[in-house]
Scaffold this motif. Sequence first.
Motif, PDB file in Angstrom:
ATOM      1  N   UNK A  69      40.062  48.483  39.854  1.00 47.80           N
ATOM      2  CA  UNK A  69      41.128  48.382  39.274  1.00 47.80           C
ATOM      3  C   UNK A  69      41.273  48.032  37.971  1.00 47.80           C
ATOM      4  N   UNK A  70      39.654  47.380  37.406  1.00 46.79           N
ATOM      5  CA  UNK A  70      39.686  46.840  35.888  1.00 46.79           C
ATOM      6  C   UNK A  70      38.515  47.986  35.813  1.00 46.79           C
ATOM      7  N   UNK A  71      38.721  47.956  33.844  1.00 49.66           N
ATOM      8  CA  UNK A  71      38.000  48.655  33.529  1.00 49.66           C
ATOM      9  C   UNK A  71      36.873  47.719  33.170  1.00 49.66           C
ATOM     10  N   UNK A  72      35.516  48.326  33.408  1.00 46.73           N
ATOM     11  CA  UNK A  72      34.095  47.360  33.125  1.00 46.73           C
ATOM     12  C   UNK A  72      33.196  48.825  33.420  1.00 46.73           C
ATOM     13  N   UNK A  73      32.250  48.539  32.968  1.00 50.53           N
ATOM     14  CA  UNK A  73      30.789  49.170  33.230  1.00 50.53           C
ATOM     15  C   UNK A  73      30.061  50.336  34.748  1.00 50.53           C
ATOM     16  N   UNK A 186      35.036  42.098  39.539  1.00 52.54           N
ATOM     17  CA  UNK A 186      35.011  40.640  39.317  1.00 52.54           C
ATOM     18  C   UNK A 186      33.526  40.154  38.391  1.00 52.54           C
ATOM     19  N   UNK A 187      32.313  40.829  39.355  1.00 55.93           N
ATOM     20  CA  UNK A 187      31.354  40.364  38.480  1.00 55.93           C
ATOM     21  C   UNK A 187      30.516  41.128  37.887  1.00 55.93           C
ATOM     22  N   UNK A 188      31.215  42.381  37.290  1.00 56.92           N
ATOM     23  CA  UNK A 188      30.134  42.924  36.405  1.00 56.92           C
ATOM     24  C   UNK A 188      32.023  43.528  35.295  1.00 56.92           C
ATOM     25  N   UNK A 190      32.827  41.660  32.915  1.00 64.31           N
ATOM     26  CA  UNK A 190      32.290  41.221  31.296  1.00 64.31           C
ATOM     27  C   UNK A 190      31.402  42.579  30.944  1.00 64.31           C
ATOM     28  N   UNK A 191      32.391  43.533  30.132  1.00 64.30           N
ATOM     29  CA  UNK A 191      31.607  45.471  29.842  1.00 64.30           C
ATOM     30  C   UNK A 191      31.809  45.198  27.988  1.00 64.30           C
ATOM     31  N   UNK A 192      31.593  45.882  28.347  1.00 68.87           N
ATOM     32  CA  UNK A 192      31.472  46.280  26.741  1.00 68.87           C
ATOM     33  C   UNK A 192      32.433  47.761  27.224  1.00 68.87           C
ATOM     34  N   UNK A 193      32.789  48.260  27.687  1.00 62.94           N
ATOM     35  CA  UNK A 193      33.707  49.058  27.875  1.00 62.94           C
ATOM     36  C   UNK A 193      34.333  49.690  26.785  1.00 62.94           C
ATOM     37  N   UNK A 194      34.711  50.722  26.606  1.00 66.43           N
ATOM     38  CA  UNK A 194      35.947  50.578  25.798  1.00 66.43           C
ATOM     39  C   UNK A 194      37.243  51.152  25.858  1.00 66.43           C
TER      40      UNK A 194
END
Length: 194
Positions: A69-73, A186-188, A190-194
């Motif tokens: 559901x979310x953008x992340x690494x 949820x755990x991952x 915290x991302x540096x994903x654009x």
Amino acid sequence: MKKLKTFEAVLTEHNAVMAQLTSCLDDINAAVQLLISTLNQGGKILLCGNGGSAADCQHIAAEFVVRYEKKRRALAAIALTTDSSILTAHANDYDFDTVFARQIEALGNEKDCLIAISTSGNSKNIVKAVQTARLQGLSVIALTGCEGGELKKQATVSIVVPSAVTARIQEAHIVIAHWWCGAVEEVFNVSNHA
Ligand SMILES: O=C(CO)[C@@H](O)[C@H](O)[C@H](O)[C@H](O)COP(=O)(O)O
Ligand SMILES: [Zn+2]
């Protein structure tokens, strides 16, 4: 001719299985911890299953690699059900029972976790995949039904959906796997994903 099960009857059956999934809560939670620790330590998630469960494998792998559901690494997951060249070469030159075990030999290591999906818990190629995975030091999450069969005996964590109907068990599997995807995300997150 066998009388058609009405759609209402299917819904009743489905809802009853969903309501009984509370009996699997501890195992569902234990499995998500295993997925999180696998990814945290740089391991990957491998998945195998037959038929509808093969489709579930690639569905779940896509959620991890791309997004739920979310953008992340990106998270490492491979469905062992999708490479037609490997599957046909191995089934043709060796046998079908080891199509997944062979890929685990090639790709698996002790940091990884195998999600093995079988509604009966007894499909030979899934049981052999689990045996190979354990020998190679992988952890194994079994998604099963019908009292768990052989898979339950061999997996690190087993989720045994309380039903003997293949379709109902598969429906429960995807509900559980979607929850895992959300919890892992949820755990991952915290991302540096654009
Ligand atoms: O999707 C369905 C039935 O809903 C079928 O394709 C089903 O997955 C196949 O019969 C599988 O071969 C069943 O294998 P398993 O779940 O017992 O390991
Ligand atoms: Zn199906």
